[in-house]
Each structure stands twice: as C-alpha cells, then as structure tokens.
Design an enzyme around this catalytic site. Structure first.
Site, PDB file in Angstrom:
ATOM      1  N   PHE A  22       4.363-118.004  -5.696  1.00 56.99           N
ATOM      2  CA  PHE A  22       3.321-117.703  -6.690  1.00 56.99           C
ATOM      3  C   PHE A  22       3.905-117.957  -8.082  1.00 56.99           C
ATOM      4  CE2 PHE A  22      -0.311-115.642  -8.447  1.00 56.99           C
ATOM      5  CZ  PHE A  22      -1.238-115.510  -7.420  1.00 56.99           C
ATOM      6  N   ALA A  56       5.201-112.221  -4.492  1.00 55.82           N
ATOM      7  CA  ALA A  56       6.177-111.147  -4.698  1.00 55.82           C
ATOM      8  C   ALA A  56       5.990-110.010  -3.694  1.00 55.82           C
ATOM      9  CB  ALA A  56       6.063-110.617  -6.125  1.00 55.82           C
ATOM     10  N   GLU A  58       5.511-110.250  -0.646  1.00 60.89           N
ATOM     11  CA  GLU A  58       6.198-110.580   0.617  1.00 60.89           C
ATOM     12  C   GLU A  58       7.726-110.549   0.482  1.00 60.89           C
ATOM     13  OE1 GLU A  58       3.347-112.414  -0.333  1.00 60.89           O
ATOM     14  OE2 GLU A  58       2.242-111.259   1.173  1.00 60.89           O
ATOM     15  N   VAL A  81       5.468-112.111 -11.463  1.00 63.98           N
ATOM     16  CA  VAL A  81       4.161-111.467 -11.403  1.00 63.98           C
ATOM     17  C   VAL A  81       3.612-111.417 -12.829  1.00 63.98           C
ATOM     18  CG1 VAL A  81       2.828-109.548 -10.468  1.00 63.98           C
ATOM     19  CG2 VAL A  81       5.102-110.004  -9.567  1.00 63.98           C
ATOM     20  N   ILE A  82       2.398-111.921 -12.986  1.00 61.26           N
ATOM     21  CA  ILE A  82       1.792-111.974 -14.320  1.00 61.26           C
ATOM     22  C   ILE A  82       0.522-111.134 -14.342  1.00 61.26           C
ATOM     23  CG2 ILE A  82       0.771-113.500 -16.072  1.00 61.26           C
ATOM     24  CD1 ILE A  82       2.824-115.598 -15.202  1.00 61.26           C
ATOM     25  N   THR A  86      -6.965-106.901 -13.552  1.00 61.69           N
ATOM     26  CA  THR A  86      -7.227-105.825 -12.579  1.00 61.69           C
ATOM     27  C   THR A  86      -5.933-105.079 -12.262  1.00 61.69           C
ATOM     28  OG1 THR A  86      -6.703-107.103 -10.599  1.00 61.69           O
ATOM     29  CG2 THR A  86      -8.923-107.387 -11.503  1.00 61.69           C
ATOM     30  N   HIS A  88      -4.405-105.067  -9.663  1.00 62.33           N
ATOM     31  CA  HIS A  88      -3.634-105.796  -8.655  1.00 62.33           C
ATOM     32  C   HIS A  88      -2.175-105.962  -9.090  1.00 62.33           C
ATOM     33  CE1 HIS A  88      -3.369-108.412  -5.160  1.00 62.33           C
ATOM     34  NE2 HIS A  88      -2.745-109.319  -5.887  1.00 62.33           N
ATOM     35  N   PHE A 113      17.438-107.588  -8.078  1.00 65.21           N
ATOM     36  CA  PHE A 113      16.008-107.672  -8.390  1.00 65.21           C
ATOM     37  C   PHE A 113      15.746-108.653  -9.535  1.00 65.21           C
ATOM     38  CE2 PHE A 113      12.120-106.018 -10.465  1.00 65.21           C
ATOM     39  CZ  PHE A 113      11.263-106.093  -9.380  1.00 65.21           C
ATOM     40  N   ARG A 127      11.800-116.064 -20.103  1.00 65.85           N
ATOM     41  CA  ARG A 127      12.862-115.471 -19.277  1.00 65.85           C
ATOM     42  C   ARG A 127      13.393-116.448 -18.228  1.00 65.85           C
ATOM     43  NH1 ARG A 127       9.939-112.218 -21.766  1.00 65.85           N
ATOM     44  NH2 ARG A 127      10.593-110.108 -22.340  1.00 65.85           N
TER      45      ARG A 127
HETATM   46  N1  INI Z   1       2.005-112.688  -6.376  1.00 67.03           N
HETATM   47  C1  INI Z   1       2.967-112.985  -7.269  1.00 67.03           C
HETATM   48  O1  INI Z   1       4.123-113.247  -6.881  1.00 67.03           O
HETATM   49  N2  INI Z   1       2.666-113.029  -8.591  1.00 67.03           N
HETATM   50  C2  INI Z   1       1.420-112.739  -9.067  1.00 67.03           C
HETATM   51  O2  INI Z   1       1.222-112.797 -10.305  1.00 67.03           O
HETATM   52  C3  INI Z   1       0.406-112.421  -8.133  1.00 67.03           C
HETATM   53  N3  INI Z   1      -0.939-112.139  -8.587  1.00 67.03           N
HETATM   54  O3  INI Z   1      -1.203-112.206  -9.791  1.00 67.03           O
HETATM   55  O4  INI Z   1      -1.832-111.868  -7.793  1.00 67.03           O
HETATM   56  C4  INI Z   1       0.722-112.395  -6.746  1.00 67.03           C
HETATM   57  N4  INI Z   1      -0.205-112.091  -5.816  1.00 67.03           N
HETATM   58  C5  INI Z   1      -0.030-112.428  -4.408  1.00 67.03           C
HETATM   59  C6  INI Z   1       0.741-111.371  -3.617  1.00 67.03           C
HETATM   60  O5  INI Z   1       2.103-111.321  -3.999  1.00 67.03           O
HETATM   61  C7  INI Z   1       0.714-111.688  -2.110  1.00 67.03           C
HETATM   62  O6  INI Z   1       1.309-112.921  -1.881  1.00 67.03           O
HETATM   63  C8  INI Z   1      -0.713-111.711  -1.553  1.00 67.03           C
HETATM   64  O7  INI Z   1      -1.412-110.531  -1.863  1.00 67.03           O
HETATM   65  C9  INI Z   1      -0.652-111.849   0.011  1.00 67.03           C
HETATM   66  O8  INI Z   1      -0.073-110.701   0.606  1.00 67.03           O
END
Ligand code: INI
Length: 161
Positions: A22, A56, A58, A81-82, A86, A88, A113, A127
């Site tokens: 991602f 992230a 996983e 992760v951005i 929401t 999420h 980490f 970064r």
């Molecule tokens: N996963 C990320 O690594 N970065 C993100 O910014 C992100 N957003 O924004 O949703 C993200 N989502 C996916 C998540 O990590 C899982 O792969 C997905 O939910 C399947 O389990």
C-alpha cells in the site's frame, strides 16, 4: 562500570524485511534504504529476505511468523499509512503498532517498527529520501543493534575498556 556490548556490525546476521505494498512508491523507498543500510553494515545479500504484504494491517502476522521461524536474528517492518477522512487510519495504525510489538514480545526476536503514520503524502515522502533521514535506514540499523544486543542481554554485562 559494566555494560552490555553495543554493536552495529551486521556481518553473519540474518534479517527478514516485511514491507507493505500500500502506498508502494514510498514503501519501496523505505525498502531501498533498509536494504542499503543492512548491506553497509556488513549483512550478506543472501542473509536478507524480503516479504511483501498487501497493507500495514497484514504486517504483524508476517512479522510474527518470520520471527518465530528461527531463521532470523531480527525482523524489520516497513509500511506507509496515510490519514484519510475516516477512522480507518487509526485502526490500521493501531493494528500495525500493537501487532509488531506483540510479534517481538511473544517470540523474543527483535522486530523493529518502520511503519510511517502520516497526515499526507508529503509528510511520508519527507521520511523516505534516498540518503540520510530515510526511516527504512533507521529501523534497519535499529534491527542490527537489537540483533546484537538481545543475545548479549542473556549473559552478564562486561567490564568497559
Ligand atoms: N494500508 C496501508 O498500508 N496504508 C494505508 O494508508 C491504508 N489505508 O489508507 O487504507 C491501508 N489499508 C489497507 C489495510 O492495511 C489492509 O491491507 C486491508 O484492510 C486488508 O486487510
């Protein structure tokens, strides 16, 4: 005074690097930084193995499985992760941070980490530059130091020269 030896020599050590796809453009830069740092510190290419995961969320399962395998002295985790609009973001960050800590805690193997948790793409890019300041580099170095320190902590400290 006695202390536990500190070393950043990676020669002879084995590492797994878990990296999430991602935001691939940025996570690939973190991976480049981590691999370059491990190489510079003396790790052999054959002793560094990369596992790509979807996101992230996983990372913890892969990190825990690799740490428990007995094949690695330390595991490096990398992801990006951005923040969106929401909650999420918060759930993914929480799962990644708690899960990576848990992987180290249950296995006793150092798991560092390197998951960026940023408000926007610019913060994340800042970064992940090519040289100094790349978080992948920093967490790879932390993995080397912890891979050396963890077994040393099992023994009594040594007299400082
Ligand atoms: N996963 C990320 O690594 N970065 C993100 O910014 C992100 N957003 O924004 O949703 C993200 N989502 C996916 C998540 O990590 C899982 O792969 C997905 O939910 C399947 O389990």
């Amino acid at each position: 005074m006695k202390s536990y030896p500190v070393s950043s020599d990676a020669s002879g050590l084995r590492f797994a690097v878990v990296v999430s796809r991602f935001n691939h453009l940025i996570s690939a830069r973190l991976l480049d930084g981590a691999l370059d740092e491990l190489r510079r510190r003396g790790a052999a290419d054959d002793d560094v193995h990369v596992a790509w995961v979807p996101g992230a969320y996983e990372i913890p399962l892969a990190a825990r499985t690799l740490a428990a395998s007995g094949r690695y002295d330390a595991v490096v985790t990398l992801g990006v992760v951005i923040r969106g609009g929401t909650p999420h973001f918060d759930y993914v960050c929480r799962a990644a941070t708690d899960g990576v800590l848990e992987a180290a805690r249950v296995t006793g193997v150092p798991v560092t980490f390197g998951v960026l948790t940023c408000d926007d793409v610019d913060q994340a890019l800042a970064r992940a530059p090519e040289g100094e300041g790349n978080k992948g580099r920093e967490v790879a170095l932390a993995a080397v130091e912890m891979a050396r320190l963890a077994p040393a902590l099992e023994k009594p400290p040594v007299e400082e020269p």
